[in-house]
Design a protein around this motif. Structure first.
Motif, PDB file in Angstrom:
ATOM      1  N   PRO A 288      -9.989 -13.206  27.871  1.00 38.09           N
ATOM      2  CA  PRO A 288     -10.548 -12.563  26.441  1.00 38.09           C
ATOM      3  C   PRO A 288     -10.399 -13.514  25.407  1.00 38.09           C
ATOM      4  CG  PRO A 288      -8.874 -11.242  27.413  1.00 38.09           C
ATOM      5  CD  PRO A 288      -8.703 -12.426  28.445  1.00 38.09           C
ATOM      6  N   ILE A 289      -9.567 -14.349  25.318  1.00 40.70           N
ATOM      7  CA  ILE A 289      -9.606 -15.606  24.283  1.00 40.70           C
ATOM      8  C   ILE A 289     -10.533 -16.330  24.604  1.00 40.70           C
ATOM      9  CG2 ILE A 289      -8.255 -17.287  22.920  1.00 40.70           C
ATOM     10  CD1 ILE A 289      -7.008 -14.390  22.622  1.00 40.70           C
ATOM     11  N   LYS A 290     -10.850 -16.874  25.601  1.00 39.58           N
ATOM     12  CA  LYS A 290     -12.040 -17.714  25.903  1.00 39.58           C
ATOM     13  C   LYS A 290     -13.364 -17.135  25.531  1.00 39.58           C
ATOM     14  CE  LYS A 290      -9.957 -20.294  29.970  1.00 39.58           C
ATOM     15  NZ  LYS A 290     -10.570 -20.921  30.892  1.00 39.58           N
ATOM     16  N   ALA A 601      -5.400 -26.896   7.874  1.00 39.20           N
ATOM     17  CA  ALA A 601      -5.594 -28.484   8.046  1.00 39.20           C
ATOM     18  C   ALA A 601      -4.497 -28.900   8.697  1.00 39.20           C
ATOM     19  CB  ALA A 601      -5.799 -29.294   6.780  1.00 39.20           C
ATOM     20  N   GLY A 602      -3.354 -28.351   8.270  1.00 42.88           N
ATOM     21  CA  GLY A 602      -1.736 -28.947   8.929  1.00 42.88           C
ATOM     22  C   GLY A 602      -1.623 -28.525  10.303  1.00 42.88           C
ATOM     23  N   SER A 603      -2.236 -27.090  10.344  1.00 49.00           N
ATOM     24  CA  SER A 603      -1.806 -26.697  11.980  1.00 49.00           C
ATOM     25  C   SER A 603      -2.916 -27.341  12.818  1.00 49.00           C
ATOM     26  CB  SER A 603      -2.082 -25.049  11.831  1.00 49.00           C
ATOM     27  OG  SER A 603      -3.451 -24.763  11.282  1.00 49.00           O
ATOM     28  N   CYS A 604      -4.110 -27.794  12.449  1.00 50.64           N
ATOM     29  CA  CYS A 604      -4.883 -28.737  13.297  1.00 50.64           C
ATOM     30  C   CYS A 604      -4.470 -29.780  14.217  1.00 50.64           C
ATOM     31  CB  CYS A 604      -6.042 -29.114  12.403  1.00 50.64           C
ATOM     32  SG  CYS A 604      -7.527 -28.034  12.058  1.00 50.64           S
ATOM     33  N   TRP A 605      -3.204 -30.176  13.516  1.00 50.56           N
ATOM     34  CA  TRP A 605      -2.563 -31.430  14.414  1.00 50.56           C
ATOM     35  C   TRP A 605      -0.867 -31.541  14.447  1.00 50.56           C
ATOM     36  CZ3 TRP A 605       0.261 -35.564  12.408  1.00 50.56           C
ATOM     37  CH2 TRP A 605       0.442 -35.676  11.301  1.00 50.56           C
ATOM     38  N   TYR A 606      -0.359 -30.173  13.948  1.00 45.71           N
ATOM     39  CA  TYR A 606       1.204 -30.492  13.926  1.00 45.71           C
ATOM     40  C   TYR A 606       1.711 -30.924  15.300  1.00 45.71           C
ATOM     41  CZ  TYR A 606       1.661 -25.702  15.775  1.00 45.71           C
ATOM     42  OH  TYR A 606       1.814 -24.586  16.472  1.00 45.71           O
ATOM     43  N   ALA A 650      -7.052 -16.369  17.717  1.00 43.18           N
ATOM     44  CA  ALA A 650      -7.992 -16.717  18.792  1.00 43.18           C
ATOM     45  C   ALA A 650      -9.113 -17.566  18.517  1.00 43.18           C
ATOM     46  CB  ALA A 650      -8.458 -15.492  19.216  1.00 43.18           C
ATOM     47  N   VAL A 651      -9.914 -17.476  17.187  1.00 42.09           N
ATOM     48  CA  VAL A 651     -10.997 -18.228  16.974  1.00 42.09           C
ATOM     49  C   VAL A 651     -10.777 -19.236  15.728  1.00 42.09           C
ATOM     50  CG1 VAL A 651     -12.735 -16.942  17.727  1.00 42.09           C
ATOM     51  CG2 VAL A 651     -12.007 -16.418  15.570  1.00 42.09           C
ATOM     52  N   LEU A 652      -9.973 -18.936  14.956  1.00 43.49           N
ATOM     53  CA  LEU A 652      -9.652 -19.733  13.577  1.00 43.49           C
ATOM     54  C   LEU A 652      -8.890 -20.992  13.963  1.00 43.49           C
ATOM     55  CD1 LEU A 652      -8.806 -16.801  11.229  1.00 43.49           C
ATOM     56  CD2 LEU A 652     -10.464 -18.180  10.984  1.00 43.49           C
ATOM     57  N   HIS A 653      -7.779 -21.027  13.832  1.00 39.73           N
ATOM     58  CA  HIS A 653      -6.912 -22.080  14.132  1.00 39.73           C
ATOM     59  C   HIS A 653      -7.103 -22.709  15.653  1.00 39.73           C
ATOM     60  CE1 HIS A 653      -3.402 -24.376  15.683  1.00 39.73           C
ATOM     61  NE2 HIS A 653      -2.797 -23.371  16.383  1.00 39.73           N
ATOM     62  N   LEU A 654      -7.251 -21.718  16.790  1.00 42.39           N
ATOM     63  CA  LEU A 654      -7.550 -22.472  17.885  1.00 42.39           C
ATOM     64  C   LEU A 654      -8.720 -23.139  18.023  1.00 42.39           C
ATOM     65  CD1 LEU A 654      -5.870 -19.752  20.053  1.00 42.39           C
ATOM     66  CD2 LEU A 654      -4.975 -22.256  19.812  1.00 42.39           C
ATOM     67  N   LEU A 655      -9.754 -22.780  17.222  1.00 40.37           N
ATOM     68  CA  LEU A 655     -11.162 -23.703  17.379  1.00 40.37           C
ATOM     69  C   LEU A 655     -10.791 -24.659  16.468  1.00 40.37           C
ATOM     70  CD1 LEU A 655     -13.709 -22.799  18.741  1.00 40.37           C
ATOM     71  CD2 LEU A 655     -14.525 -22.154  16.258  1.00 40.37           C
ATOM     72  N   TYR A 656     -10.309 -24.787  15.264  1.00 39.26           N
ATOM     73  CA  TYR A 656     -10.385 -25.822  14.399  1.00 39.26           C
ATOM     74  C   TYR A 656      -9.603 -26.991  14.983  1.00 39.26           C
ATOM     75  CZ  TYR A 656     -11.976 -22.639  10.768  1.00 39.26           C
ATOM     76  OH  TYR A 656     -12.613 -21.583  10.039  1.00 39.26           O
ATOM     77  N   ALA A 657      -8.264 -26.402  15.544  1.00 36.47           N
ATOM     78  CA  ALA A 657      -7.289 -27.311  16.143  1.00 36.47           C
ATOM     79  C   ALA A 657      -8.068 -28.071  17.401  1.00 36.47           C
ATOM     80  CB  ALA A 657      -6.166 -26.966  16.564  1.00 36.47           C
ATOM     81  N   ARG A 658      -8.938 -27.537  18.152  1.00 38.92           N
ATOM     82  CA  ARG A 658      -9.626 -28.227  19.325  1.00 38.92           C
ATOM     83  C   ARG A 658     -10.500 -29.039  18.603  1.00 38.92           C
ATOM     84  NH1 ARG A 658     -12.726 -24.250  22.451  1.00 38.92           N
ATOM     85  NH2 ARG A 658     -12.744 -26.120  23.823  1.00 38.92           N
ATOM     86  N   PHE A 676      -4.179 -27.960  23.688  1.00 43.34           N
ATOM     87  CA  PHE A 676      -3.430 -26.630  24.212  1.00 43.34           C
ATOM     88  C   PHE A 676      -3.717 -26.276  25.547  1.00 43.34           C
ATOM     89  CE2 PHE A 676      -4.124 -25.818  19.512  1.00 43.34           C
ATOM     90  CZ  PHE A 676      -2.955 -26.573  19.138  1.00 43.34           C
ATOM     91  N   ARG A 677      -3.348 -26.906  26.516  1.00 39.57           N
ATOM     92  CA  ARG A 677      -3.822 -26.952  27.967  1.00 39.57           C
ATOM     93  C   ARG A 677      -3.588 -25.416  28.312  1.00 39.57           C
ATOM     94  NH1 ARG A 677      -2.733 -30.732  32.122  1.00 39.57           N
ATOM     95  NH2 ARG A 677      -1.320 -31.497  30.447  1.00 39.57           N
ATOM     96  N   LYS A 678      -2.423 -24.693  27.999  1.00 38.61           N
ATOM     97  CA  LYS A 678      -2.162 -23.571  28.524  1.00 38.61           C
ATOM     98  C   LYS A 678      -1.872 -22.645  27.343  1.00 38.61           C
ATOM     99  CE  LYS A 678       0.730 -20.654  31.445  1.00 38.61           C
ATOM    100  NZ  LYS A 678      -0.025 -19.930  32.205  1.00 38.61           N
ATOM    101  N   LEU A 679      -2.576 -21.507  27.393  1.00 37.22           N
ATOM    102  CA  LEU A 679      -2.305 -20.648  26.142  1.00 37.22           C
ATOM    103  C   LEU A 679      -1.644 -19.254  26.626  1.00 37.22           C
ATOM    104  CD1 LEU A 679      -2.493 -19.973  22.923  1.00 37.22           C
ATOM    105  CD2 LEU A 679      -4.693 -19.102  23.549  1.00 37.22           C
ATOM    106  N   PHE A 680      -0.683 -18.617  25.924  1.00 38.36           N
ATOM    107  CA  PHE A 680      -0.165 -17.474  26.170  1.00 38.36           C
ATOM    108  C   PHE A 680       0.125 -16.701  24.805  1.00 38.36           C
ATOM    109  CE2 PHE A 680       2.924 -14.261  27.032  1.00 38.36           C
ATOM    110  CZ  PHE A 680       2.951 -14.236  28.752  1.00 38.36           C
ATOM    111  N   ASN A 681      -0.704 -15.693  24.938  1.00 37.82           N
ATOM    112  CA  ASN A 681      -0.638 -14.569  23.871  1.00 37.82           C
ATOM    113  C   ASN A 681       0.498 -13.766  23.991  1.00 37.82           C
ATOM    114  OD1 ASN A 681      -4.295 -14.903  23.823  1.00 37.82           O
ATOM    115  ND2 ASN A 681      -2.810 -15.307  22.072  1.00 37.82           N
TER     116      ASN A 681
END
Length: 948
Positions: A288-290, A601-606, A650-658, A676-681
């Motif tokens: 669902p996240i993908k 910004a910070g969460s894109c690479w922490y 699902a879209v904000l942080h995880l897209l920006y960080a990628r 993030f190879r494996k994600l678990f919600n």
RNA sequence: GCCCGGGUGGUGGAACGGCAGACACGGCCGCCUUAAAAGCGGCUGCCGAAAGGCGUGCGGGUUCGAUCCCCGCCCCGGGCACCA
């Protein structure tokens, strides 16, 4: 919650009570900290430790979405994921892996700033206090974090690298041929060498420095743009598309949002649209996240088609997913902001213009200006509320349909969005519902170009069918009879052959609005020179620290005042903004950028700073990045091994960080191409809240249930289900739970409530179940009355031993699969069996305690020590089942007749099929009534099914 | 409207297509106690006195066998929404 009354003498002296639990927990937390038990060794640098038991071992990088340290502190819902990752990490460590698990703080952000605005207290002070409180609350839970690696995005040593990465992005461009970001210098070199033509074809050498800079700046992955952005007067800041709700309001504060053309920083995330989409296939993420990311990126394929405009040099280029319907294009629509509008609008209405098209204006310019004003003044709320009612106005211009030369009137309307496709459409009312609705309002012709299988029915037909009315024999084009897919292929071929367009792909994804008009964020390492163009600060001027100011608030406006413009807090720090710097060409005057970066910004690479938190020379050492996050083989994306957090990102942080990670990958700074190879919600802990007749919330802890109704005192109240929150008066804190039961009980309860990924309601009264379980475990090892060890060195009986090995096997599998609730159920099962024994065999007690350790680490350490093991069990081997003991000696088969269980047989485990079959038939002979069954199915080890 | 996810006892939840309801809460009964709390033991899907029957949102289907797979509905939760 201290209603667990303990009167001395009433309870056994060595019972596992909350008081004893708290004593044990504090002691072990201190020991772990003193001994650095959970320090994970790096390959290189100050955190390297060749003597560490896990140095060089198979690694496991476990990550939690780091929290924003809010002033309210933690409630019992917050640490759910943290405890889950801790159990998993402790298990992986006992299974031999070098486990990296750390916790940091996403500490820039609005609440601290707003609190600062109210109180005048500096946001850094509030933030630091909150972090201190969070650290204490988290420590109390016994999380096995490597404390040396804790970072906060507000640390100057952290955000200097956020700024450094920003500069990497700023100093890059996207090479669409290589499908990779490259240093901006290489672009300049290509222009200088003539290898790449300039946009207007003039030689590079003929351009003046400002012209060159403008061209280069246009290619950067971080750029300043004057474009429609989401302006929120009520907050005094602009927002990213992702921060605006579906009904056109700010996610935070719920203020109206307006589209305004403003100068803002953007990140060219759209350049990565195809890779962000394609690489989802390499990720072990929930589907669902993908899917949400795929939808957000929104790739559509179709064609660009150029419609020439007589008298204008530039054609109108449209994007369409249905080029096959081009014969049905009876009008065109440009977005009101489309740059071509001004160039095609004639001075007077052409002959034959219908009154309905003019909006009552005397000439097209007036009509267009009026409509633009109308469109700009409408908030997204209004626009979307009226989505069904189409508005627009004729521009007075006609374009020419390239397939048949037909004149097509050109309108502007706000149902066409400037930011999607080309900002212009060919309207085909026969095959598009929105175009149909517009055509009805403006009485435009409708030409059907696809024949539905069951006839026309007075609305647009968007399905498949043979093309009709779609031939231009004199131009060598005939689509009639072709299905949609074939017609698309044919028309794209024709467009390309005749120079009228080409196949094209477009994305819904827009560039990321990256600047905010706030104080409490990372300052941009950017200054402007006398040309007004941006200049990057050199790396040696980092960090660029936030200046001290008195008033932290951005200027806010009447929430409805669309025509206002942002004013930033940093612009008030005049001495900081206006500076003289030597950027390599002598001291000059510059003006600093006064926007700050968004909280993302910070969460894109922490996750990379945890790997090397003290590195002063790089954001992360390459060897450390390669070890912890590098790909495991060809084609592997690399990244964090397990990332746990809520679905809201699902879209904000995880897209920006990628996106940032891919830029860093392209520039050679990291070896993994996904973070993030494996994600678990994880799910959420929900809670009940109760309102009285006036709708006011009452203290949920005081509400009682009677016969399915709820009462606060004598007053009946209404029950609601949802979040935990101060205003809902239903907050339960981990502090209360730890005091009443101990941290281990709290951990076990949270993990046993249900699968980690499922949301569930908090129920304080059920916590006691976990408490009783740990008390029973304690009792199997320690005599409650005397404190003596109850563990004996005699072997376990056969049944107990077999049970143990079955449980070991199951618990291992459950932990590996992050099924923590069923793992705990199995441990309870084993404990309940052992409790009934007169004394506990060591061969059972030790594995039980080791298996319990991931869930209830303090009591496990304590019991392990009491059983004679000095040191910590954190690195002890997790028990392994003996396969020989997993095979039962005998098997009970249920015997079904006609799908219903009618009997059962017990046979040796190695009994062959005829034996089982005969035994089964014998036991249900009565039901069969002497008749020969039609069919007998024997499922080895499972059951026998007989069809009478 | 479109796209996902989910409906199992009083409650949270278990069940490679193979004995539905593991484990826990709650409830009932008992032990211990002067008493209560805590603790311990037993029972606890529904109907039925029992035998037995019925049961995983509803209706169909596939199968020897369906909570699980397929089709059609209903309800709940989430995401997206004028995206050409």
């Amino acid at each position: 919650m201290s209603d667990v009354v303990e009167t001395a003498g009433d309870i056994p002296s060595f019972r596992y009570t909350a008081a004893l639990a708290n004593e044990i927990e504090a002691r072990w937390q201190d020991r772990w900290e003193e001994r650095g038990t959970f320090h994970a060794p790096n390959p290189v640098g100050p955190l390297a430790d060749p003597d560490h038991p896990r140095a060089g071992a198979d690694k496991m990088y476990i990550l939690d979405m780091f929290p924003y340290p809010s002033g309210a502190g933690l409630h019992v819902g917050h640490p759910l994921g943290f405890i889950g990752t801790d159990c998993y990490g402790r298990f992986q460590r006992m299974a031999g892996r070098n486990v990296l698990h750390a916790m940091g703080f996403d500490s820039f952000g609005l609440p601290a700033e707003q609190y600062a605005v109210q109180t005048g207290q500096h946001p850094r002070k509030t933030t630091d206090e909150n972090i201190t409180r969070y650290r204490a609350q988290l420590r109390m839970l016994g999380l096995a974090h490597d404390g040396r690696r804790s970072v906060a995005t507000t640390d100057v040593d952290f955000y200097r690298w956020t700024q450094w990465i920003f500069l990497q992005v700023f100093n890059s461009w996207y090479d669409t041929d290589r499908r990779s970001a490259r240093p901006i210098d290489e672009l300049v070199a290509e222009f200088e060498a003539g290898a790449r033509p300039t946009p207007d074809g003039r030689p590079w050498a003929d351009l003046d420095p400002v012209e060159r800079r403008l061209i280069v700046d246009d290619h950067r992955l971080a750029y300043v743009s004057q474009s429609p952005v989401n302006w929120c007067p009520g907050l005094g800041t602009v927002l990213a598309n992702e921060e605006v709700t579906a009904d056109g309001r700010s996610e935070r504060g719920n203020f109206p949002v307006f589209k305004r053309n403003l100068k803002q920083w953007m990140m060219r995330i759209t350049a990565y649209g195809d890779r962000l989409l394609a690489d989802l296939d390499t990720l072990d993420w929930p589907e669902p996240i993908k899917l949400m990311q795929r939808n957000w990126i929104g790739r559509s394929t179709g064609a660009h088609i150029d419609f020439p405009v007589p008298g204008s040099a530039d054609p109108i280029r449209v994007f369409t997913t249905r080029p096959d319907t081009v014969f049905g294009a009876t009008y065109m629509v440009l977005a009101p902001e489309h740059e071509l509008v001004d160039r095609i609008v004639p001075g007077t209405w052409p002959a034959g213009t219908r009154d309905a098209w003019t909006g009552g204006h005397a000439d097209p310019r007036a009509a267009v200006a009026a409509y633009r004003e109308f469109a700009a003044g409408r908030s997204d709320v209004e626009r979307q509320a009226d989505a069904k009612e189409k508005t627009g106005v004729f521009t007075g211009a006609y374009a020419t349909n390239p397939v048949n030369g037909a004149p097509v009137p050109v309108f502007i309307a706000d149902y066409v969005l400037a930011g999607y496709g080309t900002g212009a459409i060919m309207a085909v009312p026969g095959q598009d519902e929105r175009d149909w609705a517009f055509a009805e309002v403006f009485d435009l012709p409708i030409i059907r170009t696809v024949r539905p299988s069951d006839g026309f029915d007075g609305k647009a037909y968007t399905g498949d069918g043979p093309a009709i009315n779609s031939a231009a024999p004199d131009r060598g084009l005939d689509l009639d009879g072709l299905g949609v897919a074939d017609a698309k292929a044919r028309i794209i071929e024709w467009l390309e052959a005749n120079g009228h367009g080409q196949g094209a792909t477009t994305y819904r994804l827009r560039d990321w609005l990256f600047s905010r008009q706030r104080y409490w964020g990372e300052p941009f390492p950017i200054v402007y020179d006398e040309t007004g163009l941006p200049v990057a600060l050199p790396e040696n001027m980092l960090p660029l620290e936030l200046p001290e100011i008195d008033d932290f608030s951005p200027k806010t406006f009447d929430p409805e005042a669309a025509d206002t413009s942002p004013e930033t807090p940093l612009s008030r720090a005049r001495d900081w903004v206006e500076v003289e710097l030597d950027l390599g060409d002598g001291p000059k005057r510059y003006t600093r950028e006064t926007n700050t970066m968004p909280q993302w910004a910070g969460s894109c690479w922490y996750e990379m700073r945890y790997l090397d938190p003290t590195n002063a020379g790089r954001f992360v050492d390459p060897d450390n990045e390669t070890y912890w996050m590098g790909p495991r083989g060809a084609g592997d994306c690399g990244g964090v091994d397990l990332y746990v957090g809520g679905v809201e990102h699902a879209v904000l942080h995880l897209l920006y960080a990628r996106f940032w990670h891919k830029v860093l990958f392209d520039l050679g700074h990291v070896t993994s191409f996904e973070p993030f190879r494996k994600l678990f919600n994880q799910g959420y802990i929900q809670a009940y809240a109760y309102t009285d007749a006036r709708g006011a919330y009452v203290n949920a802890a005081e509400v009682e249930e009677r016969d399915g109704r709820w009462f606060h005192g004598e007053v009946e109240v209404n029950r609601e289900y949802g979040k935990m929150g101060k205003s809902l008066r239903n907050v339960v804190t981990p502090d209360e739970m730890v005091e009443a039961y101990g941290a281990d009980t709290f951990r076990v309860y949270e993990m046993s409530m249900g699968p980690l990924e499922v949301s569930r309601p908090w129920e304080t009264r059920a916590v006691v179940g976990a408490y009783r379980f740990l008390q029973r475990v304690w009792r199997t090892v320690v005599d409650e009355e005397t404190g003596a060890l109850r563990v004996v060195d005699e072997p376990a009986d056969d049944a107990t031993r077999r049970l143990l090995h079955r449980i070991v096997d199951g618990v291992r599998a459950d932990l590996t699969g992050i099924r923590l609730n069923t793992a705990i159920a199995k441990l309870i099962e084993l404990t309940n069996a052992v409790t009934r024994l007169p004394a506990t065999p060591r061969e059972v007690a030790e594995p039980l305690v080791l298996m319990l350790a991931p869930f209830a680490p303090h009591i496990a350490e304590e019991l392990w020590e009491r059983m004679g093991h000095p040191g910590s069990l954190a690195y002890a081997d997790f028990p392994t089942a003996d396969p020989a003991l997993l095979v039962a000696e005998s098997v009970t088969y249920p015997v079904q007749v006609g799908g219903k269980v009618r009997g059962r047989i017990e046979v040796p485990a190695d009994a062959d099929e005829p034996t089982v079959r005969a035994a089964a038939l014998a036991v249900v002979a009565e039901q069969l009534g002497g008749k020969e069954p039609r069919k007998v199915i024997v499922v080895k080890g499972r059951m026998v099914s007989i069809v009478p």
